[in-house]
Design an enzyme around this catalytic site. Sequence first.
Site, mmCIF file in Angstrom:
data_model
loop_
_atom_site.group_PDB
_atom_site.id
_atom_site.type_symbol
_atom_site.label_atom_id
_atom_site.label_comp_id
_atom_site.label_asym_id
_atom_site.label_seq_id
_atom_site.Cartn_x
_atom_site.Cartn_y
_atom_site.Cartn_z
ATOM 1 N N HIS A 188 0.832 -1.205 0.000
ATOM 2 C CA HIS A 188 0.000 0.000 0.000
ATOM 3 C C HIS A 188 0.867 1.256 0.000
ATOM 4 O O HIS A 188 0.624 2.192 -0.770
ATOM 5 C CB HIS A 188 -0.926 0.014 1.222
ATOM 6 C CG HIS A 188 -2.140 -0.837 1.084
ATOM 7 N ND1 HIS A 188 -2.084 -2.212 1.047
ATOM 8 C CD2 HIS A 188 -3.467 -0.514 0.973
ATOM 9 C CE1 HIS A 188 -3.313 -2.698 0.928
ATOM 10 N NE2 HIS A 188 -4.168 -1.695 0.875
ATOM 11 N N HIS A 203 1.071 -3.895 8.968
ATOM 12 C CA HIS A 203 2.501 -3.688 8.719
ATOM 13 C C HIS A 203 3.195 -3.107 9.945
ATOM 14 O O HIS A 203 2.566 -2.431 10.767
ATOM 15 C CB HIS A 203 2.719 -2.741 7.541
ATOM 16 C CG HIS A 203 2.398 -3.343 6.207
ATOM 17 N ND1 HIS A 203 3.169 -4.320 5.626
ATOM 18 C CD2 HIS A 203 1.381 -3.094 5.333
ATOM 19 C CE1 HIS A 203 2.643 -4.659 4.462
ATOM 20 N NE2 HIS A 203 1.563 -3.938 4.268
#
Length: 357
Positions: A119, A176
């Site tokens: 992303h 993440h």
Amino acid sequence: MEEGMNVLHDFGIQSTHYLQVNYQDSQDWFILVSVIADLRNAFYVLFPIWFHLQEAVGIKLLWVAVIGDWLNLVFKWILFGQRPYWWVLDTDYYSNTSVPLIKQFPVTCETGPGSPSGHAMGTAGVYYVMVTSTLSIFQGKIKPTYRFRCLNVILWLGFWAVQLNVCLSRIYLAAHFPHQVVAGVLSGIAVAETFSHIHSIYNASLKKYFLITFFLFSFAIGFYLLLKGLGVDLLWTLEKAQRWCEQPEWVHIDTTPFASLLKNLGTLFGLGLALNSSMYRESCKGKLSKWLPFRLSSIVASLVLLHVFDSLKPPSQVELVFYVLSFCKSAVVPLASVSVIPYCLAQVLGQPHKKSL
């Protein structure tokens, strides 16, 4: 090495825990940011808009998105990055203390390795292209000079604001660790900057698109088979996701590495088909393409039809069928927005436009 990574991961877990505890009211915002930052929006929204406003920018945007995500896949296979939502439950680092409580969300349980963040890398690359291209378009056209400088500052502040929100979103959602999103941003910028010096993408033949698509596919599969032959299980993360995700329905096959690979390659090949088609030459290379109502109509029609098309999900019961249909579906996206939709609009708007001339 392992101890150092454990400390780094623990810092990430503490960061996620801090954000989730102190910014509970921002949960919907972070989920929205993560959804918007999905690379799919670059293909279904940003690409059609930019292509019909500034064709070269649209082409570069798509190349950066595809190659960036392909490199992201290779990096993930090499780096073996953990994800917070499974690492905190799987590690023995907290064997002598209480395990930090980390919430999961419907968009948390991605199935690929975590480093670098896809992303963050995709958003950085795509938005870097948009900012630098916008500044290039207006350079010398905005006077006095201080107005251009103001535009420069505003766009770059906006760029970094977007990156910050995307990074915080991925950390908040436990998808993440902080070092993974930082690596993603830097990698995305590097890919975008590299493509600012590559001009052959704007007039590439269909043969070149085919060869590049074939090379990217062959390299990825060959690399996968090589590592598998060496005893490396590149699908180890799928087991982690299925084991530690709170809700089984949150684990989606379209987040696996091969699904991402096939979607990206389909998009690139579809762009090659579109740019080398007769429909594209007749509609986007004629006088009508310079007519603003035609461009705006192409944008609106593309956004509407692609939104409907995006709602059609390939069946995922059989993985091979899912991957093939994902490739074909992704190829249709640029093919429709670049050639089919403009061609159909040209047939409808062409005659009234000629009469007005």
